[in-house]
Design an enzyme around this catalytic site. Structure first.
Site, mmCIF file in Angstrom:
data_model
loop_
_atom_site.group_PDB
_atom_site.id
_atom_site.type_symbol
_atom_site.label_atom_id
_atom_site.label_comp_id
_atom_site.label_asym_id
_atom_site.label_seq_id
_atom_site.Cartn_x
_atom_site.Cartn_y
_atom_site.Cartn_z
ATOM 1 N N GLY A 103 0.842 -1.189 0.000
ATOM 2 C CA GLY A 103 0.000 0.000 0.000
ATOM 3 C C GLY A 103 0.877 1.239 0.000
ATOM 4 N N GLN A 153 3.297 9.804 1.163
ATOM 5 C CA GLN A 153 4.563 9.065 1.175
ATOM 6 C C GLN A 153 5.419 9.349 -0.045
ATOM 7 O OE1 GLN A 153 2.513 5.142 2.212
ATOM 8 N NE2 GLN A 153 4.484 4.962 3.256
ATOM 9 N N CYS A 192 6.087 -0.174 7.435
ATOM 10 C CA CYS A 192 5.711 0.979 6.613
ATOM 11 C C CYS A 192 6.901 1.379 5.749
ATOM 12 C CB CYS A 192 5.315 2.136 7.528
ATOM 13 S SG CYS A 192 4.863 3.635 6.650
ATOM 14 N N LEU A 193 6.653 1.673 4.475
ATOM 15 C CA LEU A 193 7.750 2.049 3.567
ATOM 16 C C LEU A 193 8.429 3.345 4.016
ATOM 17 C CD1 LEU A 193 6.155 1.213 0.083
ATOM 18 C CD2 LEU A 193 7.868 -0.106 1.336
ATOM 19 N N HIS A 234 -4.261 1.390 7.512
ATOM 20 C CA HIS A 234 -2.891 1.917 7.619
ATOM 21 C C HIS A 234 -2.712 3.094 6.652
ATOM 22 C CE1 HIS A 234 1.658 1.193 7.851
ATOM 23 N NE2 HIS A 234 1.527 2.041 6.850
ATOM 24 N N GLU A 235 -3.180 2.918 5.404
ATOM 25 C CA GLU A 235 -3.000 3.980 4.393
ATOM 26 C C GLU A 235 -3.899 5.184 4.682
ATOM 27 O OE1 GLU A 235 -0.438 3.719 2.737
ATOM 28 O OE2 GLU A 235 -0.141 1.581 3.063
ATOM 29 N N HIS A 276 -2.244 7.380 7.038
ATOM 30 C CA HIS A 276 -1.283 8.269 6.366
ATOM 31 C C HIS A 276 -1.977 9.524 5.868
ATOM 32 C CE1 HIS A 276 2.567 6.243 6.211
ATOM 33 N NE2 HIS A 276 2.027 5.120 5.782
HETATM 34 NI NI NI Z 1 2.847 3.204 5.759
#
Ligand code: NI
Length: 178
Positions: free
Chosen positions: A46, A51, A93-94, A135-136, A139
């Site tokens: 995701g 991000q 998380c990226l 989660h997204e 963000h």
């Molecule tokens: Ni994340």
């Protein structure tokens, strides 16, 4: 198609609340394409617009590595309509490479959003896809998994966060390559 730089913890854009998308322009569709490409290159499931340095209310999701029956989806202006139950699972998380920790979330959710062509849809989700979508959406609200960690876990990752924070700040100043 372009790969975008993934912003790390400490980059201020990750703390900004996303703004609604009123018009699905060519630029928005291009951003969706680039976000999918960036997510796949980073082997994530995701990715939210913040991000990659944007503040549109937009995210992409493809949890097929974890759930082969799911499909790639873009969510524009997603809204959670209801939640039910509770589950705790490990998340990474990226924007926080190297950090994973337990996050408690509702187990089932209903969501309404626009797809990449501006068509409204509603979905009831559970399992990994419900978790990834929440989660997204976090963000999009400027929230990261560390805020879900308990005090002990937060203490354990403090050093890692400090390092990432320096990297994120350099990104915000345009001092990094990728
Ligand atoms: Ni994340």
């Amino acid at each position: 198609m372009a790969l975008l730089e993934i912003k790390k913890f400490g980059c201020p854009v990750l703390r900004q609340k996303a703004t609604l998308i009123c018009d699905i322009t060519d630029e928005v569709q291009q951003l969706i394409e680039d976000m999918f490409a960036t997510m796949y290159a980073a082997e994530g499931v995701g990715l939210a617009a913040q991000q990659v340095g944007f503040t549109e209310r937009l995210l992409v999701l493809d949890v097929r590595p974890r759930d082969p029956l799911s499909e790639p989806l873009a969510f524009i202006n997603p809204e959670i309509l209801w939640t039910e139950g509770e589950c705790i699972g490990e998340e990474g998380c990226l924007s926080l490479p190297g950090i994973v920790g337990d996050v408690r979330r509702p187990a089932q959710i209903g969501v309404r959003a626009l797809d990449g062509n501006g068509r409204e849809f509603e979905m009831d989700l559970d399992g990994i896809v419900a978790k990834a979508l929440q989660h997204e959406i976090d963000h999009l609200n400027g929230v990261l998994i560390v805020e879900h960690f308990n005090a002990i876990k937060r203490n354990l990752v403090r050093g890692q966060l400090r390092k990432l924070q320096r990297e994120g700040k350099r990104q915000a100043l345009g001092l990094t390559y990728k």
